[in-house]
Each structure stands twice: as structure tokens, then as C-alpha cells.
Design an enzyme around this catalytic site. Structure first.
Site, mmCIF file in Angstrom:
data_model
loop_
_atom_site.group_PDB
_atom_site.id
_atom_site.type_symbol
_atom_site.label_atom_id
_atom_site.label_comp_id
_atom_site.label_asym_id
_atom_site.label_seq_id
_atom_site.Cartn_x
_atom_site.Cartn_y
_atom_site.Cartn_z
ATOM 1 N N SER A 169 0.807 -1.209 0.000
ATOM 2 C CA SER A 169 0.000 0.000 0.000
ATOM 3 C C SER A 169 0.844 1.265 0.000
ATOM 4 O O SER A 169 0.296 2.364 -0.047
ATOM 5 C CB SER A 169 -0.933 0.007 1.220
ATOM 6 N N HIS B 89 -2.559 -2.883 -5.816
ATOM 7 C CA HIS B 89 -3.009 -2.465 -4.487
ATOM 8 C C HIS B 89 -4.529 -2.583 -4.423
ATOM 9 O O HIS B 89 -5.259 -1.687 -4.854
ATOM 10 C CB HIS B 89 -2.552 -1.032 -4.201
ATOM 11 N N GLU C 113 -5.430 -0.130 -7.415
ATOM 12 C CA GLU C 113 -4.360 0.745 -7.893
ATOM 13 C C GLU C 113 -3.313 -0.123 -8.578
ATOM 14 O O GLU C 113 -2.764 -1.042 -7.966
ATOM 15 C CB GLU C 113 -3.704 1.479 -6.720
ATOM 16 N N ASN D 47 -3.228 6.240 -0.526
ATOM 17 C CA ASN D 47 -2.725 6.488 0.827
ATOM 18 C C ASN D 47 -1.986 7.815 0.959
ATOM 19 O O ASN D 47 -1.887 8.359 2.062
ATOM 20 C CB ASN D 47 -1.838 5.330 1.276
#
Length: 294
Positions: free
Chosen positions: A118, A139, A151, A189
């Protein structure tokens, strides 16, 4: 692609295995712990039972999904003959580098190697692999069987062909793949973790309590859950790890983890999986606010 190996039977690993198996892929689920493997399979079974109860799948669908999953306690056996390996181990750079170095030695050159990291650099992970063009990030979001986004992170040397293959593969899982470049935290993130960290700072500074902060964000910003509850759901240890990766990567103080977050992780109060974080998830106080101890 017909056969997928997933390394790690934890929350993300069993979710990824579940999703691929549900869409007809053969999945080798790998974990060094027999106990973790069994927990992973049990979680998949429970999640399938929920889907069955909601009439989203049939009993036949459930059984076929479970039949598509095989368990392995060592990586060499689990990756034999697969087309794609997805690493979903703990968010720890040294561990991931060790796993990919091992995959480099035992997987054929045409096997695509993906990481569910992540935040950790795909380019860094690929540095221990000879054919770096085949290394890519996938991800997934938690819970994997439900969340649509994946992702897709291109490392510096990831090839167009591998990227296109993984984008199309993600679509076959009824996901929406979004291609992003390889910088700390990627997109999801890089935006989410500073918000969570700021919510923790707001609590730390005594501006408002846990419930109040989450209520403001839910009702005022239309978030499905507040940032502190979401942090519990993700795992405070994971949040801390991601923030540290971004802080070290960008050398920017805005990514520095709040001291309260650091202390809670050190105290073992890391959210849902430990039974307590910003909220108490014990059986008698499930989803209630933790006492005003902060």
C-alpha cells in the site's frame, strides 16, 4: 492466466484469493503458518456464507470458489506452475524484498510478480529481481471482494505489456483498475493517510473526542465512516507503517506520524484485529467508543 499464487493468508491475502477463486481462477494460497492458512480459509468461507445468505451467490458458487483454492505452507511449492504471483505479506520492506528475491530464484522469467503493497516502492521491490519489467503493484482495497478499486502501480522498469495484462486481468475480476506511478503512498494512501493522521492529531490536541471527530466527517463530509473508525479498520500498525514510508520518502514533516498513533501501536491497541483501537471491539463493548483515556 489460469493459476494465481497469493503469498500471505491475512486480511488482504485471503480477500485476494477469494476474489480470484470466485471468478474461476485456480488459486494457491501460501502462508508459512498452518494456523494462518486455516484462519484465511475460514474467513473466506464465512464471507461466502454471508453472500449466500444475501442470495448474491448460490451454494454451487460457494463450493466452486472453495474448490478453486489450494493451501501451501512453502513458497516453492505454492508458486510452481503459476502465471502470476501476488505478494500480500505484512507491510514491511525487508520482508517483501526477501520474498521477491526468493521468487526471482524459483519463478520462470515469464511469471508476473505483483505486490499488494500500500505504500512501498515497486521500483525498490523490483530491484532484487533480474527481469524487473515483470514486477508491478496491485493495491487492492479492503474488503477485497467488495471494493471496486485496484491501484495498478508501475515501477520504473515495469513494461507496457505487463501493465496492460494486469489492467485487463483486474477488469475480469469486475474491478476498476487505475494506473498510477511509483511514489510513496501512491494516490490512495498519499491522500488518505495525512487525513487520518490529522484526525488523530485533532484528538491528541483535545479539540474533540473520537465520536465527535468521526461524526463531523461522516455527516459534514459525507464519508461512509469516520477517519478514526477507518484507521481501526485498516489497522493502526498499518497506518503507522505507511506514514513512516511517506515521511522517509518525502522528508516532509506533514507525513510525520502523530505521537498518539505511535503510542497506541506500541501499546498493542491497533484496531479491530487487536480488539481495541479508537473504539472498543470486545464482545461486550463492540463498536463503542473507548473511554476518554486519550
Amino acid at each position: 492466466m489460469k493459476t494465481i499464487a497469493v503469498i500471505g493468508a491475512g486480511t488482504m491475502g485471503n480477500g485476494i484469493a477469494h476474489t480470484f477463486a470466485q471468478f474461476g481462477f485456480k488459486v494457491n494460497l501460501i502462508d508459512i503458518s498452518k494456523e494462518n492458512l486455516q484462519k484465511g480459509i475460514d474467513t473466506i468461507t464465512k464471507n461466502l456464507d454471508r453472500m449466500l445468505a444475501k442470495e448474491k451467490i448460490s451454494e454451487k458458487d460457494k463450493q466452486q470458489t472453495l474448490d478453486n483454492i489450494s493451501s501451501f505452507i512453502d513458497i516453492p511449492s505454492g508458486v510452481k506452475g503459476v502465471d502470476l504471483v501476488i505478494e500480500a505479506a505484512t507491510e514491511n520492506e525487508d520482508l517483501k524484498l526477501k520474498i521477491f528475491s526468493q521468487l526471482n530464484d524459483i519463478c520462470g522469467e515469464k511469471v508476473i510478480l505483483a505486490s499488494n503493497t500500500s505504500s512501498i516502492s515497486i521500483t525498490r521491490i523490483a530491484s532484487v529481481v533480474k527481469n524487473q519489467e515483470r514486477v508491478i503493484g496491485m493495491h487492492f482495497m479492503n474488503p477485497v471482494p467488495i471494493m471496486k478499486l485496484v491501484e495498478i502501480i508501475r515501477g520504473y522498469n515495469t513494461s507496457d505489456k505487463v501493465t496492460e495484462t494486469i489492467m485487463k486481468l483486474s477488469e475480469k475480476l469486475n474491478k476498476v483498475p487505475v494506473e498510477v506511478n511509483d511514489y510513496p503512498g501512491f494516490v490512495a494512501n498519499r491522500i488518505l493517510m495525512p487525513m487520518i493522521n490529522e484526525a488523530i492529531e485533532t484528538l491528541y490536541n483535545g479539540v474533540a473526542g473520537v465520536y465527535e471527530i468521526d461524526t463531523v466527517m461522516k455527516l459534514g463530509m459525507a464519508h461512509p465512516m469516520g477517519p478514526l473508525q477507518l484507521a481501526d479498520f485498516i489497522g493502526l500498525d498499518v497506518c503507522l507503517s505507511i506514514l513512516e514510508v511517506m515521511y522517509n520518502g518525502f522528508k516532509n514533516p506533514k507525513y510525520a506520524p502523530c505521537p498518539l498513533l505511535v503510542n497506541m501501536v506500541q501499546a498493542g491497541k491497533i484496531g479491530v484485529k487487536s480488539g481495541e483501537g479508537f473504539y472498543d471491539y470486545s464482545e461486550n463493548k463492540k463498536a463503542e467508543k473507548v473511554s476518554e483515556a486519550f
